[in-house]
Design a protein around this motif. Structure first.
Motif, mmCIF file in Angstrom:
data_model
loop_
_atom_site.group_PDB
_atom_site.id
_atom_site.type_symbol
_atom_site.label_atom_id
_atom_site.label_comp_id
_atom_site.label_asym_id
_atom_site.label_seq_id
_atom_site.Cartn_x
_atom_site.Cartn_y
_atom_site.Cartn_z
ATOM 1 N N TYR A 129 25.029 6.479 12.276
ATOM 2 C CA TYR A 129 25.084 7.156 13.969
ATOM 3 C C TYR A 129 23.897 8.228 13.307
ATOM 4 C CZ TYR A 129 28.889 9.503 11.691
ATOM 5 O OH TYR A 129 29.825 10.107 10.514
ATOM 6 N N ARG A 145 31.553 8.067 16.202
ATOM 7 C CA ARG A 145 32.646 6.936 16.872
ATOM 8 C C ARG A 145 32.694 5.832 16.191
ATOM 9 N NH1 ARG A 145 31.264 6.406 23.072
ATOM 10 N NH2 ARG A 145 32.937 4.786 22.518
ATOM 11 N N THR A 148 32.286 2.217 17.779
ATOM 12 C CA THR A 148 30.926 1.653 18.376
ATOM 13 C C THR A 148 30.116 1.072 17.146
ATOM 14 O OG1 THR A 148 29.943 3.780 17.882
ATOM 15 C CG2 THR A 148 31.214 3.516 20.028
ATOM 16 N N SER A 221 27.930 8.121 19.202
ATOM 17 C CA SER A 221 28.066 6.528 18.864
ATOM 18 C C SER A 221 27.130 6.246 17.857
ATOM 19 C CB SER A 221 27.626 5.505 20.071
ATOM 20 O OG SER A 221 26.263 5.736 20.490
ATOM 21 N N GLN A 224 22.615 1.868 18.531
ATOM 22 C CA GLN A 224 22.438 0.519 19.129
ATOM 23 C C GLN A 224 21.437 -0.108 19.728
ATOM 24 O OE1 GLN A 224 25.693 -0.744 19.353
ATOM 25 N NE2 GLN A 224 26.980 1.021 18.715
#
Length: 232
Positions: A129, A145, A148, A221, A224
């Protein structure tokens, strides 16, 4: 091979003479001529045979064709080059070849959307992250997190983007004016993750201005591929 046959003939012809000379020599009882002799050292039995069977030359391992990481045959004598796209191995993205933006997310509440775009010419990966710190004078970084964590490493082709959601404070935490606020965010990338989960940062964070954010127990998070996953 012709030279070796002629030499053998001379050795046979001079066997008696050499035997007479050796009888009168005392080289520690070894029965061999001294290495100072101009005649050179003798070869061991069977050393005249060529293991390459007729080639007359021992093959250099570098002359053997190999395959690079992309599965393509590389000509003999030329080093293979690691592929940087199209299924080849890729390295971590760097700050120099990416562009960072931070915008307020429409939802959930108290979220900022961090977008990282690959502006370079190679495919690269973003690990873990983003390491987010706050300025001008706030200590610490946002907590990652773990819920995630993606199933696969996020890979960015040139022009593609990765996303991370930054929760600056819990929805039920009121800002009473006594807690810290941030006017800047600094985001650094991770270049290596150890087997024990430890990380190494690139050490060249990008800093962007933000609109006086209330910061309380911030969390971020994992990177992604999709924006919705970053803000979930």
């Amino acid at each position: 091979m012709g030279t070796l046959r002629r030499r053998a003939a001379l050795v046979i012809a001079g066997t008696a003479a050499v035997g007479m000379v050796l009888t009168g020599c005392s080289d520690s009882g070894s029965g061999r001529k001294s290495s100072n002799s101009s005649g050179g050292s003798s070869s061991s039995k069977g050393s005249s045979k060529d293991s390459s069977k007729g080639s007359g030359k021992t093959q250099d391992p570098s002359d053997t064709p190999t395959k690079d990481d992309g599965g393509k045959t590389v000509p003999a004598g030329k080093p293979s080059k690691p592929a940087t796209g199209g299924g080849g191995r890729t390295g971590p993205c760097t700050d120099a070849e990416t562009e960072l933006t931070v915008t307020a997310a429409p939802r959930p509440v108290n979220y900022q959307l961090i977008t990282l775009t690959n502006t370079g010419k190679r495919t690269c990966t973003v690990l873990h992250y983003p390491v987010v710190s706050f300025g001008p004078d706030l200590d610490g970084t946002a907590e990652g997190r773990e819920d995630t964590r993606p199933q696969a490493v996020v890979t960015l082709k040139p022009g593609a983007s990765a996303y991370a959601g930054l929760n600056t404070s819990p929805a039920d935490q009121a800002d009473d004016g006594t807690k810290p606020h941030a006017k800047t965010l600094s985001v650094d990338l991770i270049k290596k993750v150890g087997a024990d989960g430890s990380t190494v940062q690139l050490g060249e964070p990008d800093t962007v201005k933000v609109n006086d954010l209330f910061i309380y127990e911030p969390k971020v998070s994992y990177w992604q591929q999709e924006m919705d996953l970053a803000l979930s």
